[in-house]
Enzyme design. Sequence first.
Site, PDB file in Angstrom:
ATOM      1  N   GLU A 103       0.813  -1.222   0.000  1.00  0.00           N
ATOM      2  CA  GLU A 103       0.000   0.000   0.000  1.00  0.00           C
ATOM      3  C   GLU A 103       0.844   1.269   0.000  1.00  0.00           C
ATOM      4  OE1 GLU A 103      -2.737  -0.588   3.309  1.00  0.00           O
ATOM      5  OE2 GLU A 103      -4.063  -1.762   2.035  1.00  0.00           O
ATOM      6  N   ASP A 119      -8.720  -8.652   4.136  1.00  0.00           N
ATOM      7  CA  ASP A 119      -8.572  -7.516   5.048  1.00  0.00           C
ATOM      8  C   ASP A 119      -9.736  -7.407   6.029  1.00  0.00           C
ATOM      9  OD1 ASP A 119      -7.421  -5.312   6.112  1.00  0.00           O
ATOM     10  OD2 ASP A 119      -7.760  -3.978   4.413  1.00  0.00           O
ATOM     11  N   GLU A 150     -13.023  -1.970  11.756  1.00  0.00           N
ATOM     12  CA  GLU A 150     -12.932  -1.245  10.486  1.00  0.00           C
ATOM     13  C   GLU A 150     -14.009  -1.663   9.491  1.00  0.00           C
ATOM     14  OE1 GLU A 150      -9.076  -1.489   8.680  1.00  0.00           O
ATOM     15  OE2 GLU A 150      -9.776  -0.605   6.798  1.00  0.00           O
TER      16      GLU A 150
HETATM   17  C1  GCU Z   1      -6.277  -1.827   5.826  1.00  0.00           C
HETATM   18  C2  GCU Z   1      -6.602  -0.459   6.339  1.00  0.00           C
HETATM   19  C3  GCU Z   1      -5.451   0.485   6.234  1.00  0.00           C
HETATM   20  C4  GCU Z   1      -4.233  -0.152   6.880  1.00  0.00           C
HETATM   21  C5  GCU Z   1      -3.968  -1.507   6.286  1.00  0.00           C
HETATM   22  C6  GCU Z   1      -2.883  -2.268   6.993  1.00  0.00           C
HETATM   23  O1  GCU Z   1      -6.138  -1.810   4.448  1.00  0.00           O
HETATM   24  O2  GCU Z   1      -7.696   0.055   5.646  1.00  0.00           O
HETATM   25  O3  GCU Z   1      -5.808   1.674   6.874  1.00  0.00           O
HETATM   26  O4  GCU Z   1      -3.130   0.673   6.716  1.00  0.00           O
HETATM   27  O5  GCU Z   1      -5.111  -2.302   6.389  1.00  0.00           O
HETATM   28  O6  GCU Z   1      -3.229  -3.172   7.760  1.00  0.00           O
HETATM   29  O7  GCU Z   1      -1.715  -1.995   6.814  1.00  0.00           O
END
Ligand code: GCU
Length: 859
Positions: A289, A368, A396
């Site tokens: 990410e 997730d 979440e």
């Molecule tokens: C999810 C979440 C993110 C977080 C990511 C992670 O995608 O939405 O906010 O950073 O998990 O666990 O690294």
Amino acid sequence: MTMKHLVPKTFLIAACLSVGLTAKAEDGSAAWLRYAPIANAKQYETLPAVIVSRGESASERAAAEELRRGLTSMLGRPFTVAKNGRGAAILLTADAHLPSESYRIARNIHGLHIDGSSPAAELYGVFHFLELIASQRPIRDEKTQSPSATIRWTDEWDNLNGTIERGYAGRSIFFDNGHVRADLTRAGEYARLLASVGINGCNVNNVNADLDTLSPEHLREFARIADVFRPWGVKLALSIDLTSPQTIGGLDTFDPVDPKVIAWWQSKAAEIYKLIPDFAGFTVKADSEGRKGPSQYGRTPADAANVLARALKPHGGVVLYRGFVYNNHLDWNDRKADRARAGVDNFVKNDGTFDPNVIIQIKEGPIDFQAREPVSPLFAALHKTNVAIEVQTAQEYTGQQRHMVFLPSMWKWVLDTDLRAPGADGKPRATPVKSIVTGHAFPNADGSARMGGFISVTNVGLDANWLHHPMAMANLYGFGRLAWNPDTPVDEIANTWSTMTWGSDAAVRATVPKMLLGSWQVYEGHTGPNGIGTLTNILGYHFGPGIESAERNGWGQWFRGEKDGIGMDRTSAGTGYIQQYPPELAAKYESLATIPDDLLLFFHHVPYDYRLHSGKTLVQSIYDTHYASALAAAEYVPQWKSLQGRIDPERYTQTLHLFEFQAGHAIVWRDAINQWFAKQSGIPDAMHRVGNDPGRMEAEAVKADGFTPVDVTPWETASGGKAMVCHDAKGCTLTTTVQQPSGKYNVAVQYYDMWSGISRYELLVDGKRVAQWSADDTLPPAQFDAAPDGQTATRFTAQGIALHPGATMTLHAMPDMRSELEHVMPAAEANSQLRPRDYREFAPVDYIVIGPDGDLTPQ
Ligand code: GCU
């Protein structure tokens, strides 16, 4: 003579105790450590009133004081702490012969012994003992209690500026304005809560770590957090960014095998341990990410993890390297592309190359934290590597602490899932996830258990009660209990937590655990069942429905809802993901004959009229489940109301409002998903409910004065795809003539409550006001959502409204036209590059519904 002299001493003690307990409003901050007086204190009358503790350490002092405080409060008689005691006493002692982190409770002629292998273990023993008293269980000699695994941590995703990623309970208890808070009282109280359920580590900063985290200035500040954690045996950990040697170290590289980088990490570790001698270690999110990682230099996750591990090793620290590594730019058109594959694809080739103080931190499922996923196959794929499970107490994807969802039910299901990994003889054997993360299923070469553990992403905030929904605290409590012992039955967790949190009244004890234990199924049932994923808006806030946001983009949370059918084909003919499981489980998932209904769409693409094992077609089951689950959510309200007077008014009222919200939002979910499936499949609901809502009047279809219609996006988050908004500062009205026979009714108004404005509504019958309310909620999507959609959809229900045929019913709405954008715009956004948006709230209304009188029957 003063009054005092007339009052017997025992009465004074009792009065002081009860004043102490009632003077402070019950704001939830005490969580499950309320130590409310118990009904039958007499059963513990032989318990000695002197607590003898010779220990000098802060933890031992904290243990003795906790015991004094808890027993005095619960038993209504004074307990004292002494260094030595004559006669019977409660003795807190260190016993180095016990296994690491273990305690034992035993009685002998000297009194009651709580022995711990370490000061922190004494604390665990004390908290356990207090729990026995709080739940009025008999005191018996207990066998030695030891934790199931070494790593029992929470991760907090707090940013240095005081915000929290995926935090739903206010701002950070640790940070503000780029620094550690001056007042860390709450951080210390949090560590106490963690210790009470055996949690021994807390990572305080976001996994998406601030690049500046390891600067000398910040480290000195973090040491202050470690100081307030220490008495409770909770060690501080930090998330770090792998580029640190370059970004703050000034090197020209962060290549993990470069000697300069190696030296940098070594000296950084030494610097940390000088400030924080018991520092727990690093958590690392890399190549994920947008975070940079070893792939930039063609290096492996092991190269990256090991450079850190070797720097920490001399000081006793560990590296939690996250298994959440995937490509978020997948090709939607590639039928073989599959995000779920990423864990195994990225890590299995490095099995056996990670150092002994590296642990791969694996999310429970391959995507997730959805409402339900199969367990991650990575647990069974790493045989020579330490692994830990990551779960998410922060809800979440499960209602963000506005919905009650008791997650230990889900976690227990995950931990008990047997992956059937082959043993040395190649035959499948029992390998439930819990046996893997506690290091037993794939032991070290010498047969000893691997290091493993449990991590919960928790994200508590400054809200008095830590997680916003009082019921959400059951998740934090339950996490600790399962991490200590994954065989703890979930009903035991629900019962004990409920008694400690809400008291021992028989009706409360009969009601709350039952509500908790059904709540995961309810939430799954009105969101995304059958393994399809939560079906929330994945591009935004992950809160309300936003079904197609998961499709046609690179994030890979696809469910491929198409004309012919729905679900991801992960069989060998599809993405092949199923083959990542050990053969026996793979065979079960591959075959439609054996795939469980609740995971079907995660693994298979099937027609909408596919017949489930339950005997229903998929689409009919979706409809039915959503009606049944929205009804079950609505029933929380009368169930909770039945406890009025048995629970303190502050927490009762707060929780009631949350249940009322959930009841309304469950209808939003129900209708969004059912309408979408009806349209997509072209198959109507056999029970004629979907799209046919008796008593419902679309705002855009009744007589409107001042209101104008708007399209709502996505369409399924408004009844009929449209809402009405009011741009007139004087207010707008919707008027209708009642057709129903004379009687009392519930009148519900479905509207949208934006975070920023406060619109006001009133309901009138024949010109007389019968209800009024303000749209003043601050829903989780908070500052960035200013639109009517699935995140902001909210319901108000006026109960017992007398109507008669021909009566005029009017909804009068006053928008919030404040235009001082800066005033309502959160500082974070005002300072960012984001385009300023219109934060006014134009009193949006979706529909009005007249239904039977009673407690929030969903309509
Ligand atoms: C999810 C979440 C993110 C977080 C990511 C992670 O995608 O939405 O906010 O950073 O998990 O666990 O690294």
